[in-house]
Design an enzyme around this catalytic site. Sequence first.
Site, PDB file in Angstrom:
ATOM      1  CD  GLU A 275      39.257  36.982  41.494  1.00 14.32           C
ATOM      2  OE1 GLU A 275      39.279  35.862  40.973  1.00 14.32           O
ATOM      3  OE2 GLU A 275      39.519  38.033  40.859  1.00 14.32           O
ATOM      4  NE  ARG A 291      33.068  33.536  36.910  1.00 12.74           N
ATOM      5  CZ  ARG A 291      34.341  33.309  37.123  1.00 12.74           C
ATOM      6  NH1 ARG A 291      34.728  32.139  37.591  1.00 12.74           N
ATOM      7  NH2 ARG A 291      35.268  34.219  36.899  1.00 12.74           N
TER       8      ARG A 291
HETATM    9  P1  ADP Z   1      39.566  40.562  35.639  1.00 12.42           P
HETATM   10  O1  ADP Z   1      38.147  40.575  36.117  1.00 12.42           O
HETATM   11  O2  ADP Z   1      39.743  41.123  34.269  1.00 12.42           O
HETATM   12  O3  ADP Z   1      40.221  39.216  35.840  1.00 12.42           O
HETATM   13  P2  ADP Z   1      40.752  41.576  38.143  1.00 12.42           P
HETATM   14  O4  ADP Z   1      40.370  42.848  38.775  1.00 12.42           O
HETATM   15  O5  ADP Z   1      40.238  40.315  38.791  1.00 12.42           O
HETATM   16  O6  ADP Z   1      40.347  41.606  36.586  1.00 12.42           O
HETATM   17  O7  ADP Z   1      42.343  41.480  38.072  1.00 12.42           O
HETATM   18  C1  ADP Z   1      42.986  40.429  37.384  1.00 12.42           C
HETATM   19  C2  ADP Z   1      44.469  40.465  37.688  1.00 12.42           C
HETATM   20  O8  ADP Z   1      45.029  41.738  37.292  1.00 12.42           O
HETATM   21  C3  ADP Z   1      44.833  40.324  39.147  1.00 12.42           C
HETATM   22  O9  ADP Z   1      44.886  38.978  39.578  1.00 12.42           O
HETATM   23  C4  ADP Z   1      46.202  40.991  39.180  1.00 12.42           C
HETATM   24  O10 ADP Z   1      47.176  40.138  38.625  1.00 12.42           O
HETATM   25  C5  ADP Z   1      46.033  42.160  38.218  1.00 12.42           C
HETATM   26  N1  ADP Z   1      45.593  43.388  38.934  1.00 12.42           N
HETATM   27  C6  ADP Z   1      44.324  43.829  39.110  1.00 12.42           C
HETATM   28  N2  ADP Z   1      44.292  44.968  39.834  1.00 12.42           N
HETATM   29  C7  ADP Z   1      45.576  45.283  40.130  1.00 12.42           C
HETATM   30  C8  ADP Z   1      46.225  46.347  40.858  1.00 12.42           C
HETATM   31  N3  ADP Z   1      45.543  47.342  41.426  1.00 12.42           N
HETATM   32  N4  ADP Z   1      47.583  46.313  40.950  1.00 12.42           N
HETATM   33  C9  ADP Z   1      48.310  45.318  40.367  1.00 12.42           C
HETATM   34  N5  ADP Z   1      47.768  44.312  39.671  1.00 12.42           N
HETATM   35  C10 ADP Z   1      46.420  44.262  39.545  1.00 12.42           C
END
Ligand code: ADP
Length: 446
Positions: A275, A291
Site C-alpha cells: 500500500e 493476505r
Molecule cells: P491501517 O493499517 O490502520 O489501515 P494504514 O497505514 O494502512 O493503516 O493507513 C490507513 C489510511 O490512513 C491510509 O489509507 C490513509 O488514508 C491514512 N494515512 C496513513 N498514513 C498517512 C500519512 N502519512 N499521511 C496521510 N494519511 C495517512
Amino acid sequence: MFEKVLIANRGEIALRVHRACQEMGISTVAIHSTADENAMHVRLADESVCIGPPSAADSYLNIPAIISACEITGADAVHPGYGFLSENARFADILDEHGITFIGPSADHIRLMGDKIAAKTTVKRLGIPVVPGSDGAVTNDIEAKAIAEEIGYPVLVKAAAGGGGRGMKVARNAKELPHALSNARTEAKAAFGDDALYMEKYLGQPRHIEVQVIADSHGNVAHMGERDCSLQRRHQKVLEEAPSPALNAEARAKIGDIVARAIEGLGYLGVGTVEFLYENGEFYFIEMNTRLQVEHPVTEMITGIDLVREQIRIAAGLEMSFRQEDVTFTGHAIECRINAENARTFVPSPGTIRDFHTPGGLGVRVDSGAYGGYRIPPYYDSLIGKLIVHGRNRNECLMRLRRALNEFVVDGVDTTIPLFKDLINEPDFMNGDYHIHWLEDFLAKL
Ligand code: ADP
C-alpha cells in the site's frame, strides 16, 4: 493438490473461497459460530462444523476449536480469508505444527509485516520509497518533538501494530503533539496490546494506491497492477477501482516493477498488497498486507485471473498459472462495499433482510452471502456484500454501476447503497478527481 480445505472465515469471503475450491475440485469445510448457522457459506460447503458461540474471540478467533475442526474433518489446508486470523503468525505456526497447510505466506513474513516499523525499514532497504518519518519507534515526547520538527508539521502518530485505521492521530503543531502521542498510545494499547508508536509526515491530499503482488515457490514473481482506494471514511475503504484514474501505463509499470523486485528480494510467497500514498507523482509506502484483500475482485475483473485459485495453487507448491508478461489490463472495474449501515449516519443496521435482489447482466458481479430472509447477526462487521462492475473503459463502468445500483434491492435493513447512488452523480468522482479526504469532505456537506 489439496483434497479438503477448511475456510476459517464467514460472510462473503467464505463464499468466495468456497467457489474457488469447488471449481478446482476441492471439498470445503465451513466453520461457523452459533450465530451463523444459517449462513450461505455453511449451506454451500460440503461439510460444516460449529466452533463456538457468537463472540468472534470464542469462534472465528478460537484457534484450538479451529484446529479441532480440521482434525475432525481431515482438512489438509486452511484458507483464512481476510480479517480474523488471516494475519496471525501464531495461527500459521500452529497449523504448521499440526501438518496442516496455511494458505498464505510464511509466518515469518506475516510477523515482519505485522510490525509496521520493521516493515517500513525492510521495504526501504529493498528499494521501495517510504513516507518520511521517524526511523523506528518514538519512545518519548522530547524525541518525538525533535523528529516532528525535522520532518515538518503536520505529523501523523501511528501504532506499530496498527490496523483498521486505529491508533492513528494527527498533530498539526508542537502543542498538539503530546496529546496525539498519549491518545495514540492508549488506543494502540487497548486495541492491539502493544503501544509502540512511530511517526510520519501527514500528507495533505494524497491518493491511496496499492499494488497487488504474487509470488510462488518456483521463483516466479509478478505484479498485477494497482487499485485506487482513495474513497475512505475514517481511514476505511468504501469504494475501490482499478486501474487508478491517476496513473498512466508508464507510472504503473514503474511502481509495479519496483514492488515486484522487492517482493522477490523478500522471498515472499503467495499474494500480498503493498500500500502506498501517492501525491504529486510520488509514491510513499505505508504498509504491506500479507493476505487476500476485500477489494481483490477489481484486480480479477481487469486481469481475468482468479486470485484465490492462485493462492491455493501456490500453497500446494505448484507454480502460479501465469507470468508477468501474461498480465494484461482490460477495461475498468469498480467495487462498492455494501454495508448494513445507514448511508448518512453509518450506524450499523443488523436485522432480517426481507427481500434481496441482486443486479445482473454483462459486467456485473455480486459477492455476497445475503439472501431474502437472512438475519444479519449484530456481532461482526457490517459488510453484507460487494458490487463489482466492469466496463471497457471507466465511463462505461460508471454507467453500468449506476444501472446496477438502481437494480439492487435490499429490503428490511439500511445499507450504503444510497451513498453510492449519490456518489455516482458527483462530478469529482465521475472525473476520477478525488483524494483520501474527499469522501469525508463530501459527507460533511450533505
Ligand atoms: P491501517 O493499517 O490502520 O489501515 P494504514 O497505514 O494502512 O493503516 O493507513 C490507513 C489510511 O490512513 C491510509 O489509507 C490513509 O488514508 C491514512 N494515512 C496513513 N498514513 C498517512 C500519512 N502519512 N499521511 C496521510 N494519511 C495517512
